[in-house]
Design an enzyme around this catalytic site. Structure first.
Site, PDB file in Angstrom:
ATOM      1  N   ASN A 144     -10.587  -2.802   1.994  1.00 27.32           N
ATOM      2  CA  ASN A 144     -10.199  -2.837   0.586  1.00 27.32           C
ATOM      3  C   ASN A 144     -11.414  -2.543  -0.279  1.00 27.32           C
ATOM      4  O   ASN A 144     -12.543  -2.469   0.213  1.00 27.32           O
ATOM      5  CB  ASN A 144      -9.620  -4.205   0.205  1.00 27.32           C
ATOM      6  CG  ASN A 144      -8.184  -4.394   0.660  1.00 27.32           C
ATOM      7  OD1 ASN A 144      -7.440  -3.427   0.819  1.00 27.32           O
ATOM      8  ND2 ASN A 144      -7.788  -5.634   0.872  1.00 27.32           N
ATOM      9  N   HIS A 182       0.821  -1.225   0.000  1.00 27.93           N
ATOM     10  CA  HIS A 182       0.000   0.000   0.000  1.00 27.93           C
ATOM     11  C   HIS A 182       0.853   1.272   0.000  1.00 27.93           C
ATOM     12  O   HIS A 182       0.493   2.277   0.618  1.00 27.93           O
ATOM     13  CB  HIS A 182      -0.953   0.016   1.199  1.00 27.93           C
ATOM     14  CG  HIS A 182      -2.018  -1.030   1.137  1.00 27.93           C
ATOM     15  ND1 HIS A 182      -3.189  -0.876   0.427  1.00 27.93           N
ATOM     16  CD2 HIS A 182      -2.083  -2.268   1.689  1.00 27.93           C
ATOM     17  CE1 HIS A 182      -3.927  -1.968   0.548  1.00 27.93           C
ATOM     18  NE2 HIS A 182      -3.275  -2.830   1.302  1.00 27.93           N
TER      19      HIS A 182
END
Length: 506
Positions: free
Chosen positions: A137, A64
């Site tokens: 997510n 990420h």
């Protein structure tokens, strides 16, 4: 002025100084021996400037790393106090300030926004009961359910240690290994249209994991959270995403920033699915299985509120790069379940922040629980301690001092699940039979079939991706997707052959 921007030590008269506040009369002059001689070691301002420059980057997130974010608020639109006693849900109309960060998973900081990749959708709520992080997510499932596989999986999605290039053989070798084919549902989503969102504003967010929420009576439910875009879900084709990656790799960052700048504030409807412990026992799969979704007909969505992003950060590094998220950052009445991947994240995420930002990362303004404040005499000292360190307060719970424990009467987990048994080394590999392929098949046959061209684009995207892999890997990919649907496998084969012919021309 953004609430999370600490400017208390910045001079209002804009006189330029060094880091210690000493005014500079010429920021570009250097001390030398004569006009053309060597520099002098005593030029502390130059040395400070260069030394700070060498250290101005912090450790990149893994994964990420590449992301964007904005501030906003969560507003309660529906009463769910029968499900959750958290103060942020206490009444309709209540607003809680928040920060949301969107990200790609596998790419480095300079990678493209439009890469085929899941997207992170993390939100930090500044509640009066402490900070709450929803670390979600844009897909409702994930690739694994064995937490020990996570580092292995992420490595295969990044760069080959020999060639330092992305490697389709590594990518598909992991996913097609029989014990790892539990990933099939997420792989189907990744290579569908949803694998390349058109913008952060036009994608959904999902908890993925099962959580446990309780009301103030102590009654509890398993819960999954859905955050659905009010702008609608929009995606790019494989070719559009590749083209955009070359033309404007920061496309989604630009889109989000400019929309908020133009006061076209994006919003999402937040809903929950709830399940009792008795319901969970009747499921054909485990309620803790991160690779499965809960059927909506059986567990319908129940609206909770609205997430609105209406404020761009004033400084990306201070407010987005330094933002730290963890599913262990929670508030009363919202607890983790026994999902093993979630349990592992409870340690891994805050530990990553301690490594990336330091042990006092919670004192950085963007991470500070300013709505509730902090009082913990045992958590003291450490590098970059900037909150006064509790002054003369004893660094333990001293007998002579009074302390309040406001949640001491709140029922927690002692009345909920009861676990017993020996310590067991359990490898939650792909299940025998078909159970791990059922939802992937339903996605292909019942959902994508209703979206014109979606099945064809799925086959095209997979075939395009595997064309550069070894023949043995290609066969394993086709065999895996044949378990979903033989038509899909045949179409992937055709698309792969077309792509290989294209590659031969170069």
């Amino acid at each position: 002025m953004n609430d999370n921007t600490n400017t208390s030590d910045v001079r209002g008269d804009r006189v330029v100084t060094n880091a210690q506040g000493n005014p500079l009369n010429d920021p570009f002059a250097t001390q030398r021996v004569g006009q053309h001689g060597p520099l002098l070691m005593q030029d502390a301002n130059l040395i400070e400037l260069l030394a700070h420059f060498n250290r101005e980057n912090i450790v990149e997130r893994l994964p990420h790393a590449h992301g964007s974010g904005a501030f906003g608020y969560f507003e309660v639109t529906d009463d769910i106090t029968d499900i959750c006693g958290s103060a942020m849900f206490s009444k309709i109309g209540k607003r809680t300030r928040c920060l949301t960060r969107f990200s790609t998973v596998g790419g480095e900081k300079g990678s493209a926004d439009t890469a085929r990749d899941p997207r992170g959708f993390s939100t930090k709520f500044y509640t009066e009961e402490g900070n709450l992080d929803w670390v979600y997510n844009n897909t409702p499932v994930f690739f694994i359910r064995d937490p020990a596989k996570f580092p292995h999986f992420i490595h295969t999605q990044r760069r080959n240690p020999e060639t330092h290039m992305k490697d389709a053989n590594m990518f598909w070798d992991f996913l097609t290994t029989p014990e790892n084919q539990v990933a099939i549902h997420q792989v189907m989503i990744l290579f569908s249209d949803r694998g390349t969102p058109a913008s952060y504003r036009t994608m959904n967010g999902y908890s993925g994991h099962t959580y446990k929420w309780s009301n103030k009576k102590g009654e509890w439910h398993y819960v999954q959270v859905h955050i659905e875009s009010d702008q609608g879900v929009k995606n790019l084709t494989n070719e559009e995403a590749i083209k955009m990656a070359g033309e404007n790799p920061d496309y989604c960052q630009k889109d989000l920033f400019e929309a908020i700048q133009k006061k076209k504030f994006p919003s999402w409807t937040v809903s929950i699915q709830t399940m009792t412990e008795e319901d969970a026992k009747k499921l054909p799969f485990s309620v803790f299985d991160l690779t499965k979704v809960w059927p909506h007909k059986q567990f319908p969505l129940r609206r909770v509120g609205r997430l609105v992003l209406n404020e761009n950060p004033l400084n990306y590094f201070a407010q987005i790069e330094q933002a730290a998220f963890s599913p262990s950052t929670t508030v009363p009445y919202q607890e983790p379940s026994a999902d093993p991947v979630l349990q592992a994240r409870l340690f891994a995420y805050p530990d990553a922040q301690r490594y990336r930002l330091g042990p006092n990362y919670h004192q950085i303004p963007v991470n500070c629980p300013y709505a509730s404040k902090v009082f913990n005499p045992a958590m003291r000292d450490g590098p970059m301690n900037v909150d006064g360190n509790l002054g003369s307060e004893p660094n333990y719970l001293a007998t002579k001092n009074p302390y309040n424990f406001s949640q001491s009467s709140r029922p927690i987990q002692q009345h909920q699940e009861v676990w017993n048994g020996p310590a067991v080394p359990f490898h939650w590999a792909t299940s025998p039979g078909d159970i791990d392929f059922v939802q992937a098949r339903d996605l292909y046959q019942k959902v994508l079939s209703q979206q014109p061209g979606a099945q064809d684009r799925l086959a095209h995207n997979i075939g395009f991706h595997i064309a550069s892999s070894q023949p043995e890997i290609q066969k394993r990919v086709l065999d895996m997707f044949a378990r979903v649907d033989k038509k899909l496998a045949n179409n992937i084969f055709k698309e792969c052959e077309l792509r290989k012919k294209e590659l031969c021309r170069f």
